[in-house]
Write a protein that holds these residues in place. Structure first.
Motif, PDB file in Angstrom:
ATOM      1  N   THR A 190      50.632 -10.910  70.638  1.00  0.00           N
ATOM      2  CA  THR A 190      49.318 -10.262  70.592  1.00  0.00           C
ATOM      3  C   THR A 190      49.237  -9.107  71.583  1.00  0.00           C
ATOM      4  OG1 THR A 190      48.225 -12.301  69.887  1.00  0.00           O
ATOM      5  CG2 THR A 190      46.836 -10.600  70.904  1.00  0.00           C
ATOM      6  N   LEU A 191      49.744  -9.327  72.801  1.00  0.00           N
ATOM      7  CA  LEU A 191      49.707  -8.275  73.820  1.00  0.00           C
ATOM      8  C   LEU A 191      50.609  -7.105  73.438  1.00  0.00           C
ATOM      9  CD1 LEU A 191      49.671 -10.420  77.084  1.00  0.00           C
ATOM     10  CD2 LEU A 191      47.816  -9.000  76.186  1.00  0.00           C
ATOM     11  N   PHE A 192      51.789  -7.402  72.901  1.00  0.00           N
ATOM     12  CA  PHE A 192      52.664  -6.331  72.435  1.00  0.00           C
ATOM     13  C   PHE A 192      51.993  -5.553  71.297  1.00  0.00           C
ATOM     14  CE2 PHE A 192      56.770  -7.761  74.397  1.00  0.00           C
ATOM     15  CZ  PHE A 192      57.170  -6.515  74.829  1.00  0.00           C
ATOM     16  N   ALA A 193      51.319  -6.286  70.397  1.00  0.00           N
ATOM     17  CA  ALA A 193      50.646  -5.629  69.284  1.00  0.00           C
ATOM     18  C   ALA A 193      49.511  -4.740  69.781  1.00  0.00           C
ATOM     19  CB  ALA A 193      50.118  -6.676  68.307  1.00  0.00           C
ATOM     20  N   LEU A 194      48.762  -5.203  70.780  1.00  0.00           N
ATOM     21  CA  LEU A 194      47.690  -4.389  71.349  1.00  0.00           C
ATOM     22  C   LEU A 194      48.246  -3.121  71.974  1.00  0.00           C
ATOM     23  CD1 LEU A 194      45.401  -7.095  73.001  1.00  0.00           C
ATOM     24  CD2 LEU A 194      44.829  -5.618  71.067  1.00  0.00           C
ATOM     25  N   TYR A 195      49.332  -3.259  72.729  1.00  0.00           N
ATOM     26  CA  TYR A 195      49.975  -2.077  73.308  1.00  0.00           C
ATOM     27  C   TYR A 195      50.380  -1.099  72.205  1.00  0.00           C
ATOM     28  CZ  TYR A 195      53.690   0.894  75.096  1.00  0.00           C
ATOM     29  OH  TYR A 195      54.474   1.985  75.392  1.00  0.00           O
ATOM     30  N   ALA A 196      50.992  -1.647  71.146  1.00  0.00           N
ATOM     31  CA  ALA A 196      51.501  -0.801  70.069  1.00  0.00           C
ATOM     32  C   ALA A 196      50.384  -0.035  69.371  1.00  0.00           C
ATOM     33  CB  ALA A 196      52.264  -1.658  69.057  1.00  0.00           C
ATOM     34  N   VAL A 197      49.246  -0.692  69.141  1.00  0.00           N
ATOM     35  CA  VAL A 197      48.145  -0.029  68.451  1.00  0.00           C
ATOM     36  C   VAL A 197      47.485   1.014  69.341  1.00  0.00           C
ATOM     37  CG1 VAL A 197      45.844  -0.372  67.470  1.00  0.00           C
ATOM     38  CG2 VAL A 197      47.689  -1.948  66.884  1.00  0.00           C
ATOM     39  N   ILE A 198      47.226   0.646  70.597  1.00  0.00           N
ATOM     40  CA  ILE A 198      46.443   1.522  71.474  1.00  0.00           C
ATOM     41  C   ILE A 198      47.233   2.744  71.922  1.00  0.00           C
ATOM     42  CG2 ILE A 198      45.164   1.620  73.656  1.00  0.00           C
ATOM     43  CD1 ILE A 198      44.699  -1.418  73.319  1.00  0.00           C
ATOM     44  N   ILE A 199      48.553   2.622  72.068  1.00  0.00           N
ATOM     45  CA  ILE A 199      49.352   3.750  72.567  1.00  0.00           C
ATOM     46  C   ILE A 199      49.485   4.844  71.521  1.00  0.00           C
ATOM     47  CG2 ILE A 199      51.662   3.052  71.782  1.00  0.00           C
ATOM     48  CD1 ILE A 199      50.694   4.448  75.256  1.00  0.00           C
ATOM     49  N   GLY A 200      48.999   4.588  70.291  1.00  0.00           N
ATOM     50  CA  GLY A 200      49.103   5.583  69.222  1.00  0.00           C
ATOM     51  C   GLY A 200      48.475   6.920  69.574  1.00  0.00           C
ATOM     52  N   GLY A 201      47.403   6.910  70.382  1.00  0.00           N
ATOM     53  CA  GLY A 201      46.758   8.167  70.764  1.00  0.00           C
ATOM     54  C   GLY A 201      47.677   9.089  71.524  1.00  0.00           C
ATOM     55  N   THR A 202      48.401   8.556  72.498  1.00  0.00           N
ATOM     56  CA  THR A 202      49.314   9.407  73.268  1.00  0.00           C
ATOM     57  C   THR A 202      50.491   9.863  72.417  1.00  0.00           C
ATOM     58  OG1 THR A 202      50.785   7.653  74.106  1.00  0.00           O
ATOM     59  CG2 THR A 202      48.751   8.033  75.324  1.00  0.00           C
ATOM     60  N   GLN A 203      50.881   9.057  71.452  1.00  0.00           N
ATOM     61  CA  GLN A 203      52.036   9.414  70.631  1.00  0.00           C
ATOM     62  C   GLN A 203      51.739  10.615  69.731  1.00  0.00           C
ATOM     63  OE1 GLN A 203      54.998   7.816  71.319  1.00  0.00           O
ATOM     64  NE2 GLN A 203      53.639   6.972  72.887  1.00  0.00           N
ATOM     65  N   ILE A 204      50.586  10.618  69.065  1.00  0.00           N
ATOM     66  CA  ILE A 204      50.320  11.741  68.154  1.00  0.00           C
ATOM     67  C   ILE A 204      50.059  13.030  68.932  1.00  0.00           C
ATOM     68  CG2 ILE A 204      49.386  10.174  66.408  1.00  0.00           C
ATOM     69  CD1 ILE A 204      46.605  11.477  67.043  1.00  0.00           C
ATOM     70  N   LEU A 205      49.555  12.907  70.163  1.00  0.00           N
ATOM     71  CA  LEU A 205      49.263  14.106  70.956  1.00  0.00           C
ATOM     72  C   LEU A 205      50.522  14.761  71.511  1.00  0.00           C
ATOM     73  CD1 LEU A 205      46.028  12.885  72.737  1.00  0.00           C
ATOM     74  CD2 LEU A 205      46.208  14.807  71.164  1.00  0.00           C
ATOM     75  N   GLN A 206      51.655  14.071  71.455  1.00  0.00           N
ATOM     76  CA  GLN A 206      52.906  14.683  71.908  1.00  0.00           C
ATOM     77  C   GLN A 206      53.236  15.932  71.107  1.00  0.00           C
ATOM     78  OE1 GLN A 206      55.954  11.684  71.658  1.00  0.00           O
ATOM     79  NE2 GLN A 206      54.813  10.259  72.943  1.00  0.00           N
ATOM     80  N   TRP A 207      52.823  15.991  69.856  1.00  0.00           N
ATOM     81  CA  TRP A 207      53.107  17.161  69.024  1.00  0.00           C
ATOM     82  C   TRP A 207      51.926  18.093  68.910  1.00  0.00           C
ATOM     83  CZ3 TRP A 207      57.763  17.487  69.470  1.00  0.00           C
ATOM     84  CH2 TRP A 207      58.648  16.441  69.243  1.00  0.00           C
ATOM     85  N   ILE A 208      50.725  17.562  69.110  1.00  0.00           N
ATOM     86  CA  ILE A 208      49.537  18.402  68.996  1.00  0.00           C
ATOM     87  C   ILE A 208      49.371  19.286  70.222  1.00  0.00           C
ATOM     88  CG2 ILE A 208      47.021  18.400  68.794  1.00  0.00           C
ATOM     89  CD1 ILE A 208      47.278  15.723  67.299  1.00  0.00           C
ATOM     90  N   TYR A 209      49.335  18.690  71.410  1.00  0.00           N
ATOM     91  CA  TYR A 209      49.096  19.439  72.637  1.00  0.00           C
ATOM     92  C   TYR A 209      50.076  20.605  72.849  1.00  0.00           C
ATOM     93  CZ  TYR A 209      45.355  17.105  75.329  1.00  0.00           C
ATOM     94  OH  TYR A 209      44.150  16.664  75.807  1.00  0.00           O
TER      95      TYR A 209
END
Length: 459
Positions: free
Chosen positions: A347-366
């Protein structure tokens, strides 16, 4: 040129061309996720067969990341100098050749070198493909389409774990060779799809090749669009070259992008390179560890999709801060309670995986939004290279950290990196939501009342 110059392009509808370009550009991230993840499954056989020490295991796990560090900056410089189109295909051909060669690797050094070269080709594709996509895409769709490239990273990772597990259970002792060579198939498909992609009209115009730029504009946007519809970026800022990235406003932007990108990928890449080993240390053993890693990958994918749906509505700055903060807390709990029941761990790994999505997509946007056309590829490449230094070091140290600190200490270190990203983002994260590409890249931002968020446009 009038202040509204370029609005016909920035406010254009999303066309079939844009969708195809986004799909083809996503090939590089897909291959990145694939080659960096399949090694985690393959290492189950590689380590005993090649008798790898913890140090050698870490080096092979980090080899592609080291290659990305070298290739991203070189690819960025080359694409700014020679254009996006030519290199858009060459880098994938290199991936095909080196992936096939991995099948015959007989010692750790040979395998390290081949994966280093694959990483260089993957790294070169980052600034090439993202610059091309950013320079064609209307402002309303730029964030979601650029961020969508990261979704394909996780698709590639998920496919790698499924393919790796199937091969591991059916191909015997040579399964790892087939796993590493299997990247050849998707790379070949992507090369064929990319054939015929036009050059960026912004890059052509910046190089004085106005007739070619206008021909591309008419091809993509229609016969009534001319070179006059491209924004005159020189009106927004002084002329810059690569040296300008490291000084003035661009130096501040580069510092933030490099730190934010590093903090977002160090824990993630460590988990992907040695995911089954980490989950095994958390009492998820054998095939269950590989299945657990595949499930977590699906949660990463879900997190990126959720972030894509909210990036324009929420804004870049709030998204990156919340993503770092809450994902860091999930890793912190994993570090404090490493002996928790399996359900809690997943559950904790899944929460990390879902929430970190914001920083991941911004790697290409910013990075693509914060730098002008003539150095966009170089800036994306430099930021990607800088981030890979930390990622390579972190991945190299994971086997030794698991041995010396245990899984709890390793997760605490990952949490500290994510929470550092949150602090840095609170201090420096810009807001570029709703801006035309040349406005977001300008050193002098629009007045706050003219921007959707009122946040500063630069660090």
């Amino acid at each position: 040129m009038t202040a509204n110059a370029g609005n016909r392009l920035d406010d254009a509808p999303l066309s079939r061309f844009h969708k195809k370009l986004a799909l083809y550009s996503s090939g590089g991230p897909f291959l990145d996720g694939y080659v960096l993840s399949v090694i985690g499954v393959a290492m189950v056989q590689i380590s005993p067969q090649l008798r790898l020490s913890d140090s050698a295991e870490g080096l092979i796990g980090a080899s592609a990341l080291i290659g990305i560090f070298l290739g991203a900056f070189a690819g960025g410089w080359l694409t700014d100098r020679f254009g996006r189109q030519l290199l858009y295909t060459i880098d994938l051909i290199a991936i095909i050749v080196c992936s096939v060669a991995q099948f015959w690797a007989t010692d750790p050094v040979w395998l390290f070198v081949l994966r280093l070269l694959i990483g260089m080709a993957v790294g070169a594709d980052y600034p090439i493909a993202t610059s091309l996509l950013a320079e064609f895409t209307p402002r309303r769709f730029r964030g979601p389409l650029l961020g969508g490239l990261v979704v394909m990273w996780f698709v590639g990772a998920a496919v790698a774990y499924v393919v790796g597990e199937i091969m591991l259970s059916s191909l015997g002792d040579d399964a790892w060779r087939w796993m590493l060579a299997s990247a050849t198939l998707p790379a070949t498909i992507i090369v064929l799809l990319r054939h015929g992609t036009p050059e960026s009209p912004r890059w052509l115009a910046n190089k004085g090749r106005t007739e070619e730029a206008e021909a591309v504009l008419k091809q993509v946007y229609g016969p009534d669009v001319t070179i006059a519809d491209l924004p005159d970026e020189t009106e927004e800022r002084e002329n810059v070259d690569l040296k300008a990235i490291l000084r003035s406003g661009y130096g501040g932007r580069m510092l933030y992008i490099s730190v934010f990108w590093t903090c977002s990928i160090v824990p993630l890449f460590a988990i992907y390179a040695f995911g089954p080993k980490i989950l095994d240390a958390l009492q998820l053993e054998g095939g269950l560890a590989n299945i657990g890693e595949a499930m977590i990958t699906v949660m990463f994918l879900i997190g990126c999709v959720v972030a894509l749906l909210g990036v324009n509505r929420m804004g870049r700055r709030p998204l990156v801060i919340h993503s770092f903060l809450w994902s860091g807390l999930a890793l912190l709990l994993l570090g404090i309670f490493p002996d928790a029941p399996s359900g809690v761990i997943m559950t904790l790994f899944a929460l990390y995986a879902v929430i970190i999505g914001g920083t991941q997509i911004l790697q290409w946007i910013y990075p693509n939004e914060l730098f002008p056309t003539e150095v966009r590829g170089s800036a994306v490449g430099l930021a990607s290279s800088a981030s890979r230094i930390g990622a390579a070091v972190g991945t190299y140290l994971v086997p030794m950290a698991l041995t010396g600190w245990g899984v709890g200490g390793t997760m605490l270190a990952a949490a500290a990196i994510s929470l550092l990203g949150a602090v840095v983002s609170v201090l420096w994260a810009p807001e570029t939501r709703g801006m035309a590409l040349h406005e977001a890249a300008a050193l002098t931002p629009r007045p706050a009342q003219d921007r959707p968020s009122g946040r500063p446009a630069s660090v």
